[in-house]
Motif scaffolding. Sequence first.
Motif, short mmCIF file in Angstrom:
data_model
loop_
_atom_site.label_atom_id
_atom_site.label_comp_id
_atom_site.label_asym_id
_atom_site.label_seq_id
_atom_site.Cartn_x
_atom_site.Cartn_y
_atom_site.Cartn_z
N LEU A 33 0.94 -1.21 0.05
CA LEU A 33 0.08 0.00 0.07
C LEU A 33 0.93 1.27 -0.04
O LEU A 33 0.42 2.14 -0.74
CB LEU A 33 -1.07 0.00 1.22
N ALA A 34 1.94 1.20 0.78
CA ALA A 34 2.88 2.53 0.79
C ALA A 34 3.25 2.68 -0.67
O ALA A 34 3.34 3.96 -0.95
CB ALA A 34 4.19 2.10 1.50
N LYS A 35 3.58 1.68 -1.56
CA LYS A 35 4.07 2.21 -2.88
C LYS A 35 2.94 2.57 -3.60
O LYS A 35 2.85 3.67 -4.58
CB LYS A 35 4.40 0.91 -3.35
N GLN A 36 1.42 2.07 -3.41
CA GLN A 36 0.54 2.52 -4.17
C GLN A 36 -0.16 3.98 -3.87
O GLN A 36 -0.63 4.69 -4.60
CB GLN A 36 -0.65 1.46 -3.99
N LEU A 37 0.46 4.49 -2.74
CA LEU A 37 -0.05 5.57 -1.97
C LEU A 37 0.87 6.64 -2.07
O LEU A 37 0.86 7.73 -1.38
CB LEU A 37 -0.77 5.44 -0.69
N GLN A 38 2.03 6.59 -2.82
CA GLN A 38 3.18 7.35 -2.88
C GLN A 38 2.89 8.80 -3.39
O GLN A 38 3.09 9.82 -2.54
CB GLN A 38 4.18 6.92 -3.58
N SER A 39 1.76 8.86 -4.32
CA SER A 39 1.42 10.16 -4.86
C SER A 39 0.58 10.80 -3.71
O SER A 39 0.49 12.16 -4.14
CB SER A 39 0.72 9.96 -6.00
N TYR A 40 0.13 10.50 -2.78
CA TYR A 40 -0.69 11.10 -1.57
C TYR A 40 0.21 11.50 -0.72
O TYR A 40 -0.30 12.08 0.59
CB TYR A 40 -1.90 10.25 -1.28
N PRO A 95 -10.88 1.55 -3.09
CA PRO A 95 -9.65 2.03 -3.21
C PRO A 95 -9.41 3.64 -3.25
O PRO A 95 -8.64 4.24 -2.99
CB PRO A 95 -9.06 1.52 -4.68
N ASN A 96 -10.80 4.35 -3.48
CA ASN A 96 -11.13 5.79 -3.24
C ASN A 96 -11.17 6.33 -2.07
O ASN A 96 -10.90 7.36 -1.65
CB ASN A 96 -12.13 6.07 -4.17
N ARG A 97 -11.12 5.28 -0.84
CA ARG A 97 -11.25 5.65 0.43
C ARG A 97 -10.04 6.35 1.08
O ARG A 97 -9.84 6.97 1.87
CB ARG A 97 -11.76 4.70 1.28
N PHE A 102 -6.53 10.76 2.98
CA PHE A 102 -5.33 11.88 2.97
C PHE A 102 -5.71 13.43 2.75
O PHE A 102 -5.33 14.29 3.35
CB PHE A 102 -4.29 11.35 2.15
N VAL A 103 -6.69 13.39 2.25
CA VAL A 103 -7.63 14.81 1.89
C VAL A 103 -7.84 15.39 3.19
O VAL A 103 -7.75 16.34 3.53
CB VAL A 103 -8.62 14.91 0.74
N LEU A 104 -8.75 14.46 3.99
CA LEU A 104 -9.13 14.75 4.96
C LEU A 104 -8.19 15.19 6.20
O LEU A 104 -8.21 16.20 7.04
CB LEU A 104 -10.14 13.86 5.75
N LEU A 105 -7.13 14.25 6.36
CA LEU A 105 -5.96 14.55 7.18
C LEU A 105 -5.18 15.65 6.82
O LEU A 105 -4.92 16.19 7.94
CB LEU A 105 -4.86 12.99 6.90
N ASP A 106 -4.91 15.96 5.85
CA ASP A 106 -4.26 17.19 5.54
C ASP A 106 -4.87 18.37 5.78
O ASP A 106 -4.46 19.26 6.43
CB ASP A 106 -3.87 17.17 3.95
N TRP A 107 -6.45 18.15 5.95
CA TRP A 107 -7.25 19.44 6.23
C TRP A 107 -6.89 19.74 7.64
O TRP A 107 -6.86 20.68 8.33
CB TRP A 107 -8.60 19.32 6.00
N TYR A 108 -7.02 18.79 8.64
CA TYR A 108 -6.94 18.56 10.07
C TYR A 108 -5.35 18.92 10.36
O TYR A 108 -5.13 19.84 11.52
CB TYR A 108 -7.23 17.05 10.62
N LEU A 139 -13.94 10.14 8.48
CA LEU A 139 -14.17 9.85 7.00
C LEU A 139 -15.47 9.06 6.85
O LEU A 139 -16.18 9.26 5.94
CB LEU A 139 -12.78 9.15 6.49
N SER A 140 -15.60 7.81 7.75
CA SER A 140 -16.88 7.19 7.53
C SER A 140 -18.11 7.97 7.76
O SER A 140 -19.08 7.96 7.42
CB SER A 140 -16.98 5.94 8.55
#
Length: 217
Positions: A33-40, A95-97, A102-108, A139-140
Amino acid sequence: MVHKIKTVPHHKIISEYRLLTGLSISIEDCASLAKQLQSYGVDDYRVGKYQGNSYLTRYLDYFVDFLPMWQYKKKYLIPLLFRCTKDTEKMFDNPNRWPAFFVLLDWYLTFHPQKVLIHHGTSDEKQPIVDTAFVIFRLSEIWDGMAFPIGNLNTLAEFEEWNKKSHVLDTGSGFQRTSDFDEHNIEDLSQVAVLIEIVKLKYQDKLKKQGYNLPKS
């Protein structure tokens, strides 16, 4: 996702009378998952010690010797230890969750870092630790409970009226939320933008199947 990510039960006695069952994932899945989420913003993964007060235990101290974590934006650690709930299982069904996470985390991290960083949290690397369980819970709330009604609002005025009843905006201290929305407040407006981005992520696959591509934010 290339393959189905399976959660791993994590049992821990946190007092003389209470056994906590949390969830984690394997080190192999953590690395994948770390590899898949590098762009985030996920730089790498590591395994290390974790201790702190978090939403996982309702703010009781918790200690784990050997836990997979993500290194995030070269500054934070995201422990892959979750509450044993359906909300957690859903994180690995769509996979979009994770992009929404990360969108939510960055805001916080920008506006209320104290709400998503573990109080008195420590690790081998002495970096700030994200309260992963809280971000997934929040997020949920948005993805599973608010995305559909938000998607059917057409104006900011409609959102303001709806928010007075739903209290969707996290504008209070702790878990308390005020119903006030200030359209001139950058924090309130940016949080609305985050809600819209999460709604887009939830429905983008269905829209693409119908031949409609959502514009980039």
